[in-house]
Design a protein around this motif. Structure first.
Motif, PDB file in Angstrom:
ATOM      1  N   ILE A  19      -1.123  -6.388   8.735  1.00 26.57           N
ATOM      2  CA  ILE A  19      -2.113  -6.769   7.721  1.00 26.57           C
ATOM      3  C   ILE A  19      -3.258  -5.759   7.685  1.00 26.57           C
ATOM      4  O   ILE A  19      -3.720  -5.360   6.605  1.00 26.57           O
ATOM      5  CB  ILE A  19      -2.632  -8.196   7.987  1.00 26.57           C
ATOM      6  N   ASP A  20      -3.715  -5.325   8.855  1.00 29.74           N
ATOM      7  CA  ASP A  20      -4.784  -4.314   8.901  1.00 29.74           C
ATOM      8  C   ASP A  20      -4.363  -3.026   8.181  1.00 29.74           C
ATOM      9  O   ASP A  20      -5.133  -2.460   7.393  1.00 29.74           O
ATOM     10  CB  ASP A  20      -5.155  -4.002  10.345  1.00 29.74           C
ATOM     11  N   ASP A  21      -3.154  -2.561   8.454  1.00 28.80           N
ATOM     12  CA  ASP A  21      -2.650  -1.352   7.801  1.00 28.80           C
ATOM     13  C   ASP A  21      -2.512  -1.554   6.293  1.00 28.80           C
ATOM     14  O   ASP A  21      -2.803  -0.655   5.495  1.00 28.80           O
ATOM     15  CB  ASP A  21      -1.308  -0.943   8.404  1.00 28.80           C
ATOM     16  N   TRP A  22      -2.054  -2.725   5.913  1.00 24.88           N
ATOM     17  CA  TRP A  22      -1.884  -3.057   4.493  1.00 24.88           C
ATOM     18  C   TRP A  22      -3.218  -3.019   3.749  1.00 24.88           C
ATOM     19  O   TRP A  22      -3.300  -2.500   2.628  1.00 24.88           O
ATOM     20  CB  TRP A  22      -1.232  -4.424   4.393  1.00 24.88           C
ATOM     21  N   LEU A  23      -4.265  -3.546   4.376  1.00 22.88           N
ATOM     22  CA  LEU A  23      -5.583  -3.569   3.733  1.00 22.88           C
ATOM     23  C   LEU A  23      -6.159  -2.161   3.571  1.00 22.88           C
ATOM     24  O   LEU A  23      -6.931  -1.906   2.642  1.00 22.88           O
ATOM     25  CB  LEU A  23      -6.543  -4.446   4.549  1.00 22.88           C
ATOM     26  N   ILE A  24      -5.789  -1.256   4.453  1.00 20.92           N
ATOM     27  CA  ILE A  24      -6.216   0.142   4.291  1.00 20.92           C
ATOM     28  C   ILE A  24      -5.570   0.743   3.052  1.00 20.92           C
ATOM     29  O   ILE A  24      -6.199   1.483   2.289  1.00 20.92           O
ATOM     30  CB  ILE A  24      -5.863   0.963   5.553  1.00 20.92           C
ATOM     31  N   LYS A  75      -9.172  -8.091  -0.110  1.00 21.12           N
ATOM     32  CA  LYS A  75      -9.827  -8.588   1.101  1.00 21.12           C
ATOM     33  C   LYS A  75      -9.071  -9.834   1.566  1.00 21.12           C
ATOM     34  O   LYS A  75      -8.613 -10.638   0.747  1.00 21.12           O
ATOM     35  CB  LYS A  75     -11.295  -8.948   0.841  1.00 21.12           C
ATOM     36  N   PRO A 108      -0.820  -9.138  12.690  1.00 23.38           N
ATOM     37  CA  PRO A 108      -2.205  -8.672  12.521  1.00 23.38           C
ATOM     38  C   PRO A 108      -2.304  -7.168  12.272  1.00 23.38           C
ATOM     39  O   PRO A 108      -3.072  -6.727  11.398  1.00 23.38           O
ATOM     40  CB  PRO A 108      -2.867  -9.077  13.843  1.00 23.38           C
ATOM     41  N   THR A 109      -1.535  -6.371  13.017  1.00 24.06           N
ATOM     42  CA  THR A 109      -1.564  -4.917  12.817  1.00 24.06           C
ATOM     43  C   THR A 109      -1.053  -4.548  11.433  1.00 24.06           C
ATOM     44  O   THR A 109      -1.632  -3.694  10.745  1.00 24.06           O
ATOM     45  CB  THR A 109      -0.716  -4.213  13.885  1.00 24.06           C
TER      46      THR A 109
END
Length: 333
Positions: free
Chosen positions: A73-78, A84, A70-71
């Motif tokens: 993926i969050d960093d990747w989306l930034i 999305k 999850p972390t």
């Protein structure tokens, strides 16, 4: 547009990660992305049942390795604001991610997914204590990835549902491995075919071929329909590719009445592949057998009249063999 690479692009190559090389992977599009962990990497999650999730009835409990996803993926989306991710599923040996590319990706989807896989590997590497962290970072995932392009809103919604429902499907596969995962070889005369599902449906006392003729007049249509329904209510198992709408009506009648069906398909089955949609539920209940006239191919073929005739011919051969005096041979692959 995707550069041609025979390992990923060749339509005759049955590679799980084959690219749609006529698709422009730099433009806006929606995908279901799947990539698989390395064999020597521990499970990413443990799938558990949940009475508090009445719709999907299962959830993914992340492992030590999976907890970093999850972390990452969050960093990747930034780093990729053009992307999305409405949902994803961390399965024990693979990861499903629904990817909505809302703006152009100058370096393409492959570069972006490679970055995500690298981010997860890096996140896990640096989460390890100093005393056990290896000097060289381990790549957690196998080479490449699989993408399924959503060409419509309906396809996109199905991909999202499939991803959310994956844990429940996993539990069903684990509970019924012979029905859901095992492939079978059927020998009919000198020919061999691949099957998946409940092969014991062919051992039922009565299997019958369902084939509608366009030459039937109204009275013959009614008679044909009544005869098929009578066969089913007497415990008969319909065997057909179920191409014509009238044949599909017989298939639906058998399913609604709680009976099994045998469907001749246009393609074989990949090793990891299982049935989808309503057929997945039927297979879990032991009420479906799929039979293919050839091995799995990633090339999609149009259903021509001659090809439909061949499929119906196979259905007839199967019926004649397994209800005749000389039974066909069945063995697990």
């Amino acid at each position: 547009m995707q550069e041609y690479n025979p390992f990923y692009c060749d339509p005759t190559h049955t590679n799980y990660n084959r690219r749609a090389y006529h698709h422009d992977y730099t433009r806006s599009a929606r995908y279901l992305i799947t990539f698989i962990k390395q064999q020597d990497v521990g499970p990413l999650s443990n799938i558990k049942e949940s009475a508090e999730l009445p719709v999907h009835n299962a959830y993914c409990e992340l492992s030590v390795v999976g907890r970093v996803i999850p972390t990452a993926i969050d960093d990747w989306l930034i780093r990729y604001p053009q992307i999305k991710v409405p949902v994803y599923a961390v399965m024990p040996d693979h990861l499903h991610v629904c990817v909505n590319v809302t703006d152009a990706l100058p370096n393409g989807l492959s570069r972006a997914i490679g970055s995500l896989k690298g981010s997860i590997s890096s996140e896990y590497h640096f989460s390890l204590p100093d005393q056990v962290r290896p000097q060289k970072m381990q790549t957690l995932f196998e080479k490449g990835f699989n993408d399924r392009i959503a060409y419509s809103q309906e396809q996109w919604e199905r991909q999202i549902h499939y991803t959310l429902d994956n844990p429940r499907r996993f539990l069903l596969k684990r509970a019924y491995p012979d029905f859901m995962l095992r492939r079978w070889q059927l020998t009919v005369g000198k020919d061999r075919y691949i099957a998946k599902g409940n092969v014991f449906l062919l051992k039922q006392p009565h299997v019958f071929h369902v084939k509608f003729s366009r030459r039937y007049d109204d009275s013959e249509k009614v008679k044909w329909m009544e005869e098929c329904r009578t066969h089913i209510l007497n415990g008969g198992i319909p065997v057909s590719p179920f191409i014509h709408p009238m044949e599909k009506a017989i298939r639906d009648y058998a399913v609604e009445e709680g009976y099994g069906i045998v469907r001749v398909t246009t393609n074989g089955f990949a090793e990891r592949e299982s049935a989808t949609g309503a057929e997945f539920e039927l297979m879990a209940q032991g009420r479906l057998l799929l039979i293919a006239p050839k091995e799995h191919s990633t090339r999609k073929e149009s259903l021509s009249y001659s090809w439909a005739q061949q499929l119906n011919g196979l259905a007839m051969r199967i019926v004649n063999t397994f209800r005749g005096n000389v039974s066909g041979l069945i063995r697990a692959l």
